[in-house]
Every structure is written in C-alpha cells, then in structure tokens.
Enzyme design. Sequence first.
Site, PDB file in Angstrom:
ATOM      1  N   GLY A 191       6.475  -6.511  -0.415  1.00 44.69           N
ATOM      2  CA  GLY A 191       5.805  -6.380   0.877  1.00 44.69           C
ATOM      3  C   GLY A 191       6.726  -6.822   1.991  1.00 44.69           C
ATOM      4  N   SER A 192       6.138  -7.305   3.068  1.00 47.05           N
ATOM      5  CA  SER A 192       6.933  -7.597   4.257  1.00 47.05           C
ATOM      6  C   SER A 192       7.713  -8.907   4.110  1.00 47.05           C
ATOM      7  CB  SER A 192       6.008  -7.700   5.474  1.00 47.05           C
ATOM      8  OG  SER A 192       5.080  -8.739   5.262  1.00 47.05           O
ATOM      9  N   GLU A 248      11.837  -2.990  11.496  1.00 43.20           N
ATOM     10  CA  GLU A 248      11.489  -1.902  10.576  1.00 43.20           C
ATOM     11  C   GLU A 248      10.391  -1.051  11.235  1.00 43.20           C
ATOM     12  OE1 GLU A 248       9.855  -3.510   6.972  1.00 43.20           O
ATOM     13  OE2 GLU A 248      10.727  -1.947   5.738  1.00 43.20           O
ATOM     14  N   LYS A 256      -2.868  -8.341  -7.615  1.00 44.33           N
ATOM     15  CA  LYS A 256      -3.661  -8.093  -6.408  1.00 44.33           C
ATOM     16  C   LYS A 256      -3.105  -6.867  -5.685  1.00 44.33           C
ATOM     17  CE  LYS A 256      -3.092  -9.384  -2.292  1.00 44.33           C
ATOM     18  NZ  LYS A 256      -3.456  -8.067  -1.766  1.00 44.33           N
ATOM     19  N   PRO A 257      -3.880  -5.783  -5.610  1.00 48.17           N
ATOM     20  CA  PRO A 257      -3.384  -4.622  -4.856  1.00 48.17           C
ATOM     21  C   PRO A 257      -3.532  -4.870  -3.361  1.00 48.17           C
ATOM     22  CG  PRO A 257      -5.610  -4.189  -5.660  1.00 48.17           C
ATOM     23  CD  PRO A 257      -5.238  -5.568  -6.150  1.00 48.17           C
ATOM     24  N   ALA A 258      -2.877  -4.032  -2.545  1.00 50.60           N
ATOM     25  CA  ALA A 258      -2.997  -4.163  -1.082  1.00 50.60           C
ATOM     26  C   ALA A 258      -4.398  -3.727  -0.645  1.00 50.60           C
ATOM     27  CB  ALA A 258      -1.933  -3.315  -0.401  1.00 50.60           C
ATOM     28  N   CYS A 299      10.438   1.218   2.118  1.00 48.09           N
ATOM     29  CA  CYS A 299      11.433   0.183   2.410  1.00 48.09           C
ATOM     30  C   CYS A 299      12.845   0.767   2.377  1.00 48.09           C
ATOM     31  CB  CYS A 299      11.296  -0.946   1.398  1.00 48.09           C
ATOM     32  SG  CYS A 299      11.350  -0.344  -0.287  1.00 48.09           S
ATOM     33  N   GLU A 352      10.604  -8.406  -3.227  1.00 49.03           N
ATOM     34  CA  GLU A 352      11.102  -7.106  -2.754  1.00 49.03           C
ATOM     35  C   GLU A 352      10.556  -6.934  -1.353  1.00 49.03           C
ATOM     36  OE1 GLU A 352      13.115  -5.118  -4.341  1.00 49.03           O
ATOM     37  OE2 GLU A 352      12.987  -5.762  -6.426  1.00 49.03           O
ATOM     38  N   LEU A 353      11.377  -7.181  -0.343  1.00 46.84           N
ATOM     39  CA  LEU A 353      10.863  -7.277   1.032  1.00 46.84           C
ATOM     40  C   LEU A 353      11.293  -6.071   1.874  1.00 46.84           C
ATOM     41  CD1 LEU A 353      11.505 -11.114   1.425  1.00 46.84           C
ATOM     42  CD2 LEU A 353       9.501  -9.931   0.510  1.00 46.84           C
ATOM     43  N   TRP A 377       0.821  -1.220   0.000  1.00 42.35           N
ATOM     44  CA  TRP A 377       0.000   0.000   0.000  1.00 42.35           C
ATOM     45  C   TRP A 377       0.852   1.266   0.000  1.00 42.35           C
ATOM     46  CZ3 TRP A 377       1.829   2.513   4.130  1.00 42.35           C
ATOM     47  CH2 TRP A 377       2.357   1.749   5.172  1.00 42.35           C
ATOM     48  N   ASN A 378       2.163   1.161   0.251  1.00 43.69           N
ATOM     49  CA  ASN A 378       2.913   2.415   0.479  1.00 43.69           C
ATOM     50  C   ASN A 378       3.186   3.200  -0.807  1.00 43.69           C
ATOM     51  OD1 ASN A 378       4.762   0.459  -0.261  1.00 43.69           O
ATOM     52  ND2 ASN A 378       6.317   1.070   1.209  1.00 43.69           N
TER      53      ASN A 378
HETATM   54  P1  NAD Z   1       2.442  -6.855   3.665  1.00 46.08           P
HETATM   55  O1  NAD Z   1       3.413  -7.940   3.461  1.00 46.08           O
HETATM   56  O2  NAD Z   1       1.537  -6.933   4.831  1.00 46.08           O
HETATM   57  O3  NAD Z   1       1.495  -6.712   2.402  1.00 46.08           O
HETATM   58  C1  NAD Z   1       2.012  -6.638   1.108  1.00 46.08           C
HETATM   59  C2  NAD Z   1       1.069  -7.366   0.186  1.00 46.08           C
HETATM   60  O4  NAD Z   1       1.021  -8.723   0.577  1.00 46.08           O
HETATM   61  C3  NAD Z   1      -0.359  -6.848   0.227  1.00 46.08           C
HETATM   62  O5  NAD Z   1      -0.888  -6.862  -1.064  1.00 46.08           O
HETATM   63  C4  NAD Z   1      -1.059  -7.884   1.085  1.00 46.08           C
HETATM   64  O6  NAD Z   1      -2.422  -8.037   0.782  1.00 46.08           O
HETATM   65  C5  NAD Z   1      -0.313  -9.129   0.675  1.00 46.08           C
HETATM   66  N1  NAD Z   1      -0.426 -10.236   1.623  1.00 46.08           N
HETATM   67  C6  NAD Z   1      -0.654 -10.196   2.959  1.00 46.08           C
HETATM   68  N2  NAD Z   1      -0.724 -11.450   3.453  1.00 46.08           N
HETATM   69  C7  NAD Z   1      -0.536 -12.294   2.420  1.00 46.08           C
HETATM   70  C8  NAD Z   1      -0.500 -13.709   2.286  1.00 46.08           C
HETATM   71  N3  NAD Z   1      -0.659 -14.512   3.336  1.00 46.08           N
HETATM   72  N4  NAD Z   1      -0.273 -14.226   1.057  1.00 46.08           N
HETATM   73  C9  NAD Z   1      -0.089 -13.425  -0.009  1.00 46.08           C
HETATM   74  N5  NAD Z   1      -0.128 -12.084   0.047  1.00 46.08           N
HETATM   75  C10 NAD Z   1      -0.339 -11.525   1.247  1.00 46.08           C
HETATM   76  O7  NAD Z   1       3.293  -5.533   3.650  1.00 46.08           O
HETATM   77  P2  NAD Z   1       2.751  -4.050   3.721  1.00 46.08           P
HETATM   78  O8  NAD Z   1       2.560  -3.679   5.136  1.00 46.08           O
HETATM   79  O9  NAD Z   1       1.630  -3.826   2.787  1.00 46.08           O
HETATM   80  O10 NAD Z   1       3.983  -3.270   3.072  1.00 46.08           O
HETATM   81  C11 NAD Z   1       5.034  -2.855   3.827  1.00 46.08           C
HETATM   82  C12 NAD Z   1       6.214  -3.778   3.653  1.00 46.08           C
HETATM   83  O11 NAD Z   1       6.591  -3.823   2.282  1.00 46.08           O
HETATM   84  C13 NAD Z   1       7.425  -3.280   4.391  1.00 46.08           C
HETATM   85  O12 NAD Z   1       8.100  -4.337   4.996  1.00 46.08           O
HETATM   86  C14 NAD Z   1       8.276  -2.681   3.288  1.00 46.08           C
HETATM   87  O13 NAD Z   1       9.642  -2.604   3.582  1.00 46.08           O
HETATM   88  C15 NAD Z   1       7.985  -3.582   2.158  1.00 46.08           C
HETATM   89  N6  NAD Z   1       8.286  -2.923   0.885  1.00 46.08           N
HETATM   90  C16 NAD Z   1       9.373  -3.352   0.184  1.00 46.08           C
HETATM   91  C17 NAD Z   1       9.709  -2.730  -1.000  1.00 46.08           C
HETATM   92  C18 NAD Z   1      10.909  -3.180  -1.775  1.00 46.08           C
HETATM   93  O14 NAD Z   1      10.988  -2.838  -2.940  1.00 46.08           O
HETATM   94  N7  NAD Z   1      11.816  -3.938  -1.195  1.00 46.08           N
HETATM   95  C19 NAD Z   1       8.941  -1.683  -1.488  1.00 46.08           C
HETATM   96  C20 NAD Z   1       7.833  -1.265  -0.737  1.00 46.08           C
HETATM   97  C21 NAD Z   1       7.522  -1.923   0.446  1.00 46.08           C
END
Ligand code: NAD
Length: 476
Positions: free
Chosen positions: A225-226, A378, A171-173, A281, A247-248, A147-148
């Site tokens: 994501g995370s 983080e 799939k968007p956040a 991130c 990309e975590l 979502w960021n």
């Molecule tokens: P998140 O992992 O909670 O969510 C990211 C995505 O994953 C969302 O679309 C969410 O719906 C999905 N998701 C959640 N649970 C899931 C599951 N069980 N199976 C599959 N998909 C699932 O992370 P967030 O809070 O939305 O984003 C923040 C994180 O993303 C931070 O850790 C940040 O550092 C990271 N991030 C990394 C980069 C990069 O390029 N390395 C860029 C932006 C954000």
Amino acid sequence: MQARKALIGGEWVTSGETFTVTDPATLEPLAEVTDCGRDLVARALDAAAEALPRWRDTPAAERADLMRAAAGALRDRAEAIGAIMTAEQGKPLAEAVGEVRSGADHLLWAAEETRRLYGETVPGLTEGHRIWLLPEPVGVVAGITPWNFPVSMITRKLGPALAAGCTVVLKPAEPTPLSAVATAEAFTAAGLPPGVFNLVPTSRPAEFAAEVMADPRVGKISFTGSTAVGRNLIRQSADDVKRLSLELGGHAPVLVYPDADVPAAAAAVARGKFLNAGQACTSPNRIFVHRDVVDEFTAALAGHAEAITVGAGAEPGVTMGPLIGDAALAKVERHVEDALARGAKAVTGGRRLPGRGAFYPPTVLSGVTGDMLICREETFGPVAPVLTFGDGDDVVARANDTPYGLVAYLWTGGLNRALRVTEALRFGMVTVNGGPVAPPQGPFGGVKNSGYGREGGHHGVADYLEYKYVSVGLDQ
Ligand code: NAD
C-alpha cells in the site's frame, strides 16, 4: 449471503455490522460486507495459530497439492471473480480476469517451491563440529492488501507464506473486499484446511493493525500500500519487534535514449501507464525522452492514448475503466492543473470526462519539468508526463532524484549503456527495453521509500522463513 462474510477458521461469520462497497463506474452502492472489529480479528488470529502446527508439519508434497488445488479453483472461477473485481474496482473485465489468472499462477509457482525449502550445511570449526541452517516458517502472517490489484496482491502474499508453512490472516482493502471473499470461497471449495487462510474485511484498518501488532503469535506482517501507512506500520512494529515486508509507493522513471526502438518504447510506456487507469505502483511517472526523439515518441504515445476506450469496465470494447473514486480523481486533476499552470502542455486529454463515475481520459503531457507536483508525488492516474533531456544532461541523476525506488525503465539499443545505466539506477527493479513485469519467479520489490522485502521468486519465499542456526558438537 456467503459472499459478504468473513472467513475465520473455515467458518463464514458476520459481526452484525457492515460497510458499503461502491461501484466506481456509477458511484452507486454495490454490496454490504461484514465489518470486522478487533474481536473478530483476534478470533481469526486464534484460528490461524491453531492451524499453524498441522499446516507447518504437513509434508511438503501434500501442502503443494492443496495449494495447486487452490490455484486451480481460482483459475476455474477466473471469469466470475473477474466480473466481481470489475464491479468493485472498475478495471476492464479482460484485465480483471487476467489478474485472477495471474494470481493463480503466483499460487501455483509457490506450490512448486514448497518442495524446495532447502536448508544448508556449513563447514564446522573442528572435525567434530557441525553447523546446519534449518528453514522454519515465521509463524502466523498478517497480510494487508491494496485495492488496485485486489486478487493478485492476495496470492502474492498467500503463496509464499503457505509454501513456507505459515498460516495467514488477511485484510483486504475497503473498496475491494468482494473479490477477496470470492477468492476465499474458491480456496475453501478447493479443500484448503480451516484456519490456514482467514479473511477479515473491515472498514477500520487501524484496528486490524493494532490487533495484529499486539499479538505475539504473529511472526510477520506483509503490507502492500502507500508509503504513509507503511511508515505507520514500521513505528507500530517496534514494540513487539515485528518483522515486516513493505511493498510501498513508486515513482517510476522511464529513460528513452536516442538509440532506442522508439515505437516499441511508446507502445510499452502506453501499456504500462494506462493499465488499471494508471493506478499501479509500477506506473511510468516521469518519462525522460532524449531531445532527438521526443517529438516522435510523444506523438506515438498520444496515438496509443487516443486509441483507448474509456468506460465502465463491464462494457464490451472498454479498455480503460474509472479511477477508484472521487478523491483519486481530484488528485489527478490537481496534478494536471499544477503542471499546466507551470508550463506543461496537454497533448491529449487533460480534463475529466463528463458524467457520474470517476472517469479521467488517458492524458499525455509534454514540456514537464521536475519541479511540478506530478514529478514529486505519486499521481496514481492515467497521466503520462514527458520530460526532455539532452546529450550533456545527467538524466540518471534526475531519474534517481526521488524518495521512491521501486522500478525504473530504460530504453536503448546499446549494451554498454544498458548495463552502465542499470547499475547507476537506485531502484529495486530495472526493466531494459520492456514494460512492467511481475511474474511469479521475479523477486518484486523496492528500495528507499518504496519499502523492503521481496515478493516472488525464491527470495520471496525466504521472506517467510527463519533460518535456525544449529551448532552441534559431536562425540561429547
Ligand atoms: P493505502 O495505504 O491507503 O491502503 C493499503 C491498505 O492499507 C488497505 O488495505 C488499507 O485498508 C490499509 N490501511 C489503511 N490505513 C491503515 C492503517 N492505519 N493501518 C493498517 N492498514 C491500513 O494504499 P492504497 O491507496 O490502497 O493503495 C495504493 C498504494 O499502494 C500506492 O501508493 C501504490 O503505489 C501502493 N502499491 C504498491 C505496490 C508494490 O508492490 N510496491 C503494489 C500495489 C500498490
């Protein structure tokens, strides 16, 4: 209303169920969005699989034209999509509009790469032997975005995937599907063929993951994501040996040496730290400053922090918006309280702002040490922790002392030190005398717990290709 539906095979569809999107500035409901279950995810995968052969075989120049048109439509709608992003995500309007434009740039750059998907010829074993490497798309791609940066994260996946000849189900956040839907509308209006890009909002991300992992037509899953969710995806990917790009999370160190341009370093750290209210991130999370310049640096950083106007992103003059929600705010509070309890000092900020909405002020902490929570996890908030180092300290070892490895920043006036330290830092990206940069031509990505794979540059496109090794015996 179209803006709340899923896009599958060029049709806007509903599931009969919805989930609610909230405005983080007011914590009030903003809109309802169709909630896709596994059946609609499966339909989207069917649509992407059906569109794949035609898209893959469309001449490169034609694919590039369609992608350029999609980028143009995004750019034309930057103000409108930016306003939607601000409403659901909270960032200031100028930042949101800038993100849409940069998202369009990613698509445009990838469009240009479409015509440069070169294969290779390799010397054969004998005079009558040929070896060729043929680039081929990995197939249907499933994308999962955070979502960021809700629009640019889409185009950073979509651009290289489409350039490589793949089709996409994304799939968007949950907090930010509205700008994703508006982005999909722009692509449809620009004439991107049905099924090439499919968008399935859902409140049940695990169901999306289960469906795409089980589908043998999915050639790759690209996730941002995370680290926790990334680990789950790695485990799930084992059954069908799915290819992943991850990309975590990150925990970026900054190293400010005494020969640095200290005012420039403080300004860049402030920009990088408070961008998107620290929810990036790439956000500087451990700012190591040499003892000789730490007072000057900290005062300058606090000055930049205090010049920021916090408020609802749509308000004129606001330069930092709210955090994404209450849970995010609670985590920031926990990290700051822990740091203060262990001896850090709040130079500015350090306490949540009154009123509704997840507002936290730009905060600078001095006297931070590596044992504090803020140096381990983080934070994902607008808190700049300043640590000190001296001449005899191995500050590079301290910077490397993290499971994450996304990006590190280094400030020095010395070429020798710039090169030595860059080489010793275990991160996927190092910025020397600058802030976060993610232009389309740069291969963005991490090592260690920050994931694998690259987004951007020709390496990013290669992540969506298989190189088929062809061995030919002539004159048989
Ligand atoms: P998140 O992992 O909670 O969510 C990211 C995505 O994953 C969302 O679309 C969410 O719906 C999905 N998701 C959640 N649970 C899931 C599951 N069980 N199976 C599959 N998909 C699932 O992370 P967030 O809070 O939305 O984003 C923040 C994180 O993303 C931070 O850790 C940040 O550092 C990271 N991030 C990394 C980069 C990069 O390029 N390395 C860029 C932006 C954000």
